[in-house]
Write a protein that holds these residues in place. Structure first.
Motif, PDB file in Angstrom:
ATOM      1  N   GLY A   4       0.818  -1.202   0.000  1.00 47.02           N
ATOM      2  CA  GLY A   4       0.000   0.000   0.000  1.00 47.02           C
ATOM      3  C   GLY A   4       0.852   1.252   0.000  1.00 47.02           C
ATOM      4  O   GLY A   4       2.081   1.200  -0.169  1.00 47.02           O
ATOM      5  N   VAL A   5       0.198   2.390   0.213  1.00 48.35           N
ATOM      6  CA  VAL A   5       0.867   3.695   0.213  1.00 48.35           C
ATOM      7  C   VAL A   5       0.420   4.479   1.438  1.00 48.35           C
ATOM      8  O   VAL A   5      -0.774   4.544   1.742  1.00 48.35           O
ATOM      9  N   ARG A  11       3.455  16.457   5.442  1.00 52.36           N
ATOM     10  CA  ARG A  11       4.721  16.617   4.725  1.00 52.36           C
ATOM     11  C   ARG A  11       4.524  17.081   3.288  1.00 52.36           C
ATOM     12  O   ARG A  11       5.503  17.382   2.600  1.00 52.36           O
ATOM     13  N   CYS A  12       3.287  17.109   2.820  1.00 57.86           N
ATOM     14  CA  CYS A  12       3.012  17.500   1.438  1.00 57.86           C
ATOM     15  C   CYS A  12       3.047  19.023   1.299  1.00 57.86           C
ATOM     16  O   CYS A  12       2.449  19.748   2.109  1.00 57.86           O
ATOM     17  N   ALA A 177       4.898   5.558  -9.891  1.00 58.01           N
ATOM     18  CA  ALA A 177       5.557   6.770 -10.368  1.00 58.01           C
ATOM     19  C   ALA A 177       5.353   7.955  -9.427  1.00 58.01           C
ATOM     20  O   ALA A 177       6.259   8.768  -9.244  1.00 58.01           O
ATOM     21  N   CYS A 178       4.170   8.052  -8.819  1.00 52.57           N
ATOM     22  CA  CYS A 178       3.906   9.193  -7.935  1.00 52.57           C
ATOM     23  C   CYS A 178       4.804   9.162  -6.708  1.00 52.57           C
ATOM     24  O   CYS A 178       5.284  10.203  -6.238  1.00 52.57           O
ATOM     25  N   ALA A 186       6.399  12.644   1.522  1.00 48.60           N
ATOM     26  CA  ALA A 186       4.989  12.600   1.898  1.00 48.60           C
ATOM     27  C   ALA A 186       4.348  11.282   1.486  1.00 48.60           C
ATOM     28  O   ALA A 186       3.292  10.919   2.016  1.00 48.60           O
ATOM     29  N   LEU A 187       4.964  10.564   0.536  1.00 47.31           N
ATOM     30  CA  LEU A 187       4.432   9.294   0.043  1.00 47.31           C
ATOM     31  C   LEU A 187       5.418   8.181   0.341  1.00 47.31           C
ATOM     32  O   LEU A 187       6.619   8.315   0.067  1.00 47.31           O
TER      33      LEU A 187
END
Length: 300
Positions: A4-5, A11-12, A177-178, A186-187
């Motif tokens: 998952g993510v 943090r974004c 990719a994100c 943040a991810l």
């Protein structure tokens, strides 16, 4: 092993690198948009579509403790990739399925265009290509091509990489990719259990920074996308009325009525067709009799 993510909205910075990288990775065309203002702030486009699988939503939240009494919260939005997806259970031809890397993937060769997935999703994610004669269902698949295969790994100076260089490249490449594009951390992509452990560790370590809830841990039975935020999630556009029960339990009941409904509709349409044929036959006979009477032949 479920992946998952984890999205840490604290943090974004709203740079939209994830949004741009998603467009590039999926070869999606640009859209003509404009800032609508109102409650959407700088969010652009305003919602997901067949040409946009990821957006960053901008939120201005009242926060008396923050400088100026206001806090900006940026939240990446895309398919939530539910652990027990309503879209998968609603699809009568298995065109949608859950992959081991955490994503919900789509097979357009199986799709019959019923759009049950669009109606079933509690997050309003799947979208049809309405401007085509054979519209596909479009949404994020958590970069299945990147994560599940090495067929697209690039080469260096025309020669395939090997050894440690290849291992390093694979480790870098085998993420959506994100996540690869995010510059602030943040991810985070990984095993869902590890992400949950990390999310709760951050909340325990900095309780003043985080709202004490991991969104997606239990919602609709759990999702592969997990979120942390500084404010309650209903204040940044997340649905908090979904409960913890997986939606397939609800869609299965609805789908149980589909076969009888289709059969019943077929019977009705078949009956109407036979009735129309009978009416046409009777009308033809009456015309023949009338024509014969006019010609002096009497009733046949």
């Amino acid at each position: 092993m479920e992946y998952g993510v984890l999205v840490d909205t604290t943090r974004c910075i709203g740079c939209r690198s994830c949004q741009v990288s998603c467009k590039n990775e999926n070869r999606l065309p640009a859209e003509v948009t404009q800032l609508a203002g109102q409650d959407t702030g700088l969010t652009n486009p305003r919602k997901l579509s067949a040409n946009t699988f990821t957006i960053v939503q901008y939120h201005e939240v009242d926060a008396p403790e923050a400088p100026g009494g206001m806090r900006f919260v940026f939240a990446k939005r895309q398919c939530m990739h539910c652990d027990q997806p309503a879209c998968v259970s609603a699809c009568p031809v298995t065109a949608l399925h859950k992959e081991g890397h955490g994503g919900v993937a789509y097979d357009e060769k199986k799709c019959i265009g019923c759009r049950y997935c669009v109606w079933a999703c509690p997050f309003n994610v799947p979208t049809a290509e309405w401007n085509t004669l054979a519209p596909r269902i479009r949404k994020c698949d958590l970069c299945a091509d990147r994560v599940l295969t090495d067929a697209r790994l690039p080469e260096l100076n025309g020669e395939a990489l090997g050894g440690e260089a290849r291992k390093r490249l694979e480790a870098s490449y085998r993420v959506p990719a994100c996540i690869k594009a995010c510059t602030t951390g943040a991810l985070l992509y990984g095993r869902r259990a590890d992400l949950l452990e990390e999310a709760h560790r951050r909340i325990d370590r900095e309780p003043e920074r985080y709202h004490p809830h991991v969104y997606g841990e239990h919602e609709v039975g759990g999702t592969s996308y997990l979120y942390l935020a500084a404010v309650p999630f209903d204040r940044i556009g997340f649905r908090t009325d979904l409960g913890t029960r997986p939606f397939p339990a609800l869609t299965a009941t609805a789908l149980g009525f589909v076969p009888p409904a289709v059969v019943g509709l077929g019977i009705v349409l078949g009956g109407l067709h036979l009735l129309a044929q009978r009416k046409a036959f009777v009308a033809a006979e009456e015309r023949e009799r009338a024509e014969s009477a006019r010609n002096g032949g009497g009733t046949p």
